[in-house]
Design a protein around this motif. Structure first.
Motif, short mmCIF file in Angstrom:
data_model
loop_
_atom_site.label_atom_id
_atom_site.label_comp_id
_atom_site.label_asym_id
_atom_site.label_seq_id
_atom_site.Cartn_x
_atom_site.Cartn_y
_atom_site.Cartn_z
N GLU A 170 45.94 25.90 -10.69
CA GLU A 170 46.16 24.45 -10.77
C GLU A 170 45.29 23.82 -11.84
O GLU A 170 45.76 22.96 -12.61
CB GLU A 170 45.88 23.82 -9.41
CG GLU A 170 46.25 22.33 -9.33
CD GLU A 170 46.03 21.78 -7.94
OE1 GLU A 170 46.85 20.94 -7.50
OE2 GLU A 170 45.05 22.18 -7.28
N ALA A 171 44.04 24.24 -11.94
CA ALA A 171 43.14 23.69 -12.96
C ALA A 171 43.65 24.01 -14.36
O ALA A 171 43.62 23.16 -15.26
CB ALA A 171 41.73 24.24 -12.75
N ALA A 172 44.13 25.23 -14.55
CA ALA A 172 44.65 25.62 -15.87
C ALA A 172 45.92 24.87 -16.22
O ALA A 172 46.14 24.51 -17.39
CB ALA A 172 44.90 27.13 -15.89
N VAL A 173 46.75 24.61 -15.24
CA VAL A 173 47.99 23.85 -15.48
C VAL A 173 47.66 22.41 -15.86
O VAL A 173 48.28 21.84 -16.76
CB VAL A 173 48.91 23.91 -14.25
CG1 VAL A 173 50.07 22.92 -14.39
CG2 VAL A 173 49.45 25.32 -14.05
N GLN A 174 46.70 21.82 -15.17
CA GLN A 174 46.27 20.45 -15.51
C GLN A 174 45.73 20.39 -16.94
O GLN A 174 46.03 19.48 -17.71
CB GLN A 174 45.22 19.96 -14.51
CG GLN A 174 45.79 19.68 -13.13
CD GLN A 174 44.71 19.35 -12.10
OE1 GLN A 174 43.51 19.50 -12.36
NE2 GLN A 174 45.14 18.91 -10.92
N GLU A 175 44.94 21.39 -17.31
CA GLU A 175 44.40 21.47 -18.67
C GLU A 175 45.53 21.64 -19.69
O GLU A 175 45.53 21.04 -20.76
CB GLU A 175 43.43 22.65 -18.73
CG GLU A 175 42.87 22.96 -20.10
CD GLU A 175 42.06 24.24 -20.06
OE1 GLU A 175 42.47 25.23 -20.74
OE2 GLU A 175 41.04 24.29 -19.35
N PHE A 176 46.50 22.47 -19.33
CA PHE A 176 47.64 22.73 -20.21
C PHE A 176 48.47 21.47 -20.45
O PHE A 176 48.92 21.20 -21.57
CB PHE A 176 48.50 23.83 -19.57
CG PHE A 176 49.73 24.21 -20.35
CD1 PHE A 176 49.65 25.09 -21.42
CD2 PHE A 176 50.99 23.72 -20.00
CE1 PHE A 176 50.79 25.46 -22.13
CE2 PHE A 176 52.13 24.09 -20.69
CZ PHE A 176 52.02 24.97 -21.77
#
Length: 599
Positions: free
Chosen positions: A42-48
């Motif tokens: 989820e953190a990586a998707v938000q960053e993406f």
């Protein structure tokens, strides 16, 4: 209405909004992840996806590409990268097969030649009707479907390349319009023969002419030592590309031989063996004698000594639904009817000539090495057929259940019982209602699936609770399949954004691959334990393909009115788990049918 009349009227494949894709990706991957893995994803998707993140920059480039008037679909470059960019062998790994239904051949002295001639006659009729656009445009539930893939049925061959393969095909800049080839290539005993199936005046040869030609090929194939150059098409793609260049450089005659094979309408493979059972026939159709195949050819009709027959298909331009339509048409009607429709006339024995290659010791060694390697690869693949004949599609529909959802829930229950857990599951969903539409990648595991398998093995659960959980999971499955049919699925969208970054990410301000593609969500969701696809047709008995990873079970299933026929494949080291899965699956299918009937 002509065959291709609907093409320009079809809507383009929808390009999802980036924020929708990101949300769906999280939803689809979550059931497979621990809390910590999901938090990381989820953190990586938000960053993406943040405004100044890599996602919007890559997506904006895709939007620009999609808006270009010359672009048919935002997936135009995705499909070549996905299929033609793979560097492993395509034989067994990518090609798929159908085992045709039986055809009565009693009373014929040579059932193999008779069956092959019938298939050739019907296939040539299909080509004739396609060339003249007399094939009805496909429609499902009132919606027209793309017929574009039909252009790749005839005279289409995949050409190996060092980095990415190409396709040699009609209806292209190099070959405008339908193929003008008049020949097929017939393989027998590892030797290839060019045989005309359309005469000099443009009329197909009669059925008796084709039979006479095949008998000559059969005799000639036995009379000379095998070249078996088809083994080369089993090599990894870059390796085969390098070998092909050496083949071309050695002698000008090799270019002519390759040209004969590559421009042939299709291949016909005559096999000496009679399969012991359906499993043996399926295995032979999937990999068989690779010296008697040309796996790069779009369509190869394979006929065994007793007349049992099927088809092996190169996948890069052709999906199962197109091949099913072709097979349904070829196997419907008598050979006399097909001959009459095509305008076939008696012209004598067709022109036949051997297709020969000039080889040196190095190329002979390559052919021998490819043969040994592929034989071992086939031996290292475990397979099983499963026929559940107590009920079929008609019965499941009577019980108010989607047949596909019913089968998919049985797979999940069987996998849980065989292996003790639920694993990532892929299902191919057709999207031919769009311009040049092909398939969408569906991920089957949902929270409802997790609850369903848990309740089914909960000894305290009542039949009503189990039925409710079963129907809830099936309903969610149908809902997700409709999402995929509507082009609202995350995987291919994110995959294409990943490919854009690889192609020109630096110019877009995304020099490094985004962290999303290293997350547990992305890696776990696409690490298949089950890879599934269905073929609803009464023209075939079985459908099959190879597994997609070292622990995956490939499941190809034919949904018939009175039964379910399945072909399973997996690497040999995990064969025991596949056989346990098959046993559990048979039991699960019956158990779920009985559960629905209890009310």
């Amino acid at each position: 209405m002509k065959t291709f009349d609907n093409e320009d009227k079809l809507p383009p494949v929808p390009l999802p909004a980036l924020e929708d894709t990101c949300a769906r990706f999280l939803e689809w991957s979550r059931p497979l992840l621990t809390e910590q893995e999901f938090a990381e994803t989820e953190a990586a998707v938000q960053e993406f996806g943040q405004a100044d993140g890599p996602g919007p920059k890559l997506h904006a480039d895709l939007v620009r590409y999609n808006a270009d008037p010359t672009t048919h679909s935002w997936l135009d470059t995705f499909w070549p990268a996905r299929y033609l960019g793979r560097r492993d062998r395509i034989a067994l790994n990518a090609n798929f097969f159908f085992l045709f239904r039986d055809t009565p051949l009693r009373g014929f002295a040579d059932p193999q030649v008779e069956r092959a001639a019938r298939l050739i006659t019907a296939a040539v009729n299909y080509k004739t009707r396609l060339d003249e656009e007399r094939l009805p445009a496909a429609v499902t539930r009132g919606r027209p479907l793309s017929m574009e893939q039909n252009k790749f049925l005839f005279s289409t061959t995949r050409i190996p390349g060092p980095v990415q393969d190409t396709v040699r095909a009609p209806y292209s800049d190099e070959m405008p319009g339908p193929s003008t080839a008049r020949h097929v290539v017939v393989f027998h005993h590892g030797n290839a023969f060019r045989m005309d199936v359309i005469g000099p005046g443009g009329h197909p040869y009669s059925l008796d002419d084709v039979i006479a030609g095949l008998r000559q090929v059969h005799k000639a194939g036995l009379a000379q030592p095998a070249t078996a150059a088809g083994h080369l098409t089993t090599m990894a793609r870059a390796e085969w590309a390098a070998t092909r260049q050496r083949l071309l450089a050695l002698n000008p005659g090799n270019a002519a031989a390759l040209d004969t094979i590559e421009t042939a309408l299709f291949c016909v493979c005559l096999e000496d063996l009679t399969p012991a059972d359906d499993l043996a026939a399926c295995d032979q159709l999937l990999h068989g004698d690779s010296g008697n195949r040309w796996f790069d050819k779009a369509v190869s009709l394979i006929v065994f000594a007793d007349g049992t027959a099927g088809i092996n298909v190169e996948h890069c331009e052709l999906d199962g639904t197109t091949i099913l339509s072709f097979v349904d048409t070829v196997l419907t009607g008598s050979p006399e009817e097909h001959a009459a429709q095509s305008g076939a006339v008696t012209q004598g024995v067709p022109a036949i000539e051997p297709v020969t290659f000039v080889l040196d010791d190095s190329l002979r060694a390559d052919i021998a090495a490819a043969a040994r390697s592929f034989a071992q690869f086939g031996a290292d693949t475990a397979t099983v057929t499963l026929s559940v004949d107590e009920f079929g599609v008609d019965e499941v529909k009577r019980l108010r259940m989607s047949p596909d959802a019913f089968a998919q829930m049985a797979y999940q229950l069987a996998h849980r019982r065989a292996k003790g857990f639920i694993g990532a599951t892929y299902e191919s969903i057709a999207t031919r209602q769009y311009l040049r539409g092909r398939t969408e990648a569906m991920r089957v595991v949902t929270p409802e699936v997790l609850r369903f398998v848990s309740v089914m093995d909960d000894v305290t659960a009542s039949p009503e609770q189990r039925r409710a959980a079963f129907r809830a999971a099936a309903d969610k499955h149908v809902e997700r399949a409709k999402q995929c049919q509507a082009g609202a699925a995350p995987e291919q969208h994110l995959w294409e954004l990943q490919l854009i970054q690889k192609r020109h990410g630096a110019a877009l301000g995304v020099p490094e691959e985004p962290r999303l593609y290293e997350t547990p969500g992305w890696l776990t969701m696409r690490d298949d334990y089950l890879s599934t696809s269905s073929a609803p047709s009464t023209s075939i008995r079985y459908f099959g393909f190879g597994a997609t990873s070292s622990r995956c079970i490939g499941i190809a299933y034919v949904l018939l009115p009175d039964r379910f026929n399945l072909y399973l494949s997996t690497p040999r080291p995990v064969a025991g788990l596949m056989h346990t899965f098959a046993e559990q699956l048979r039991a699960a299918l019956r158990e779920l049918r009985d559960l629905l009937e209890e009310r």
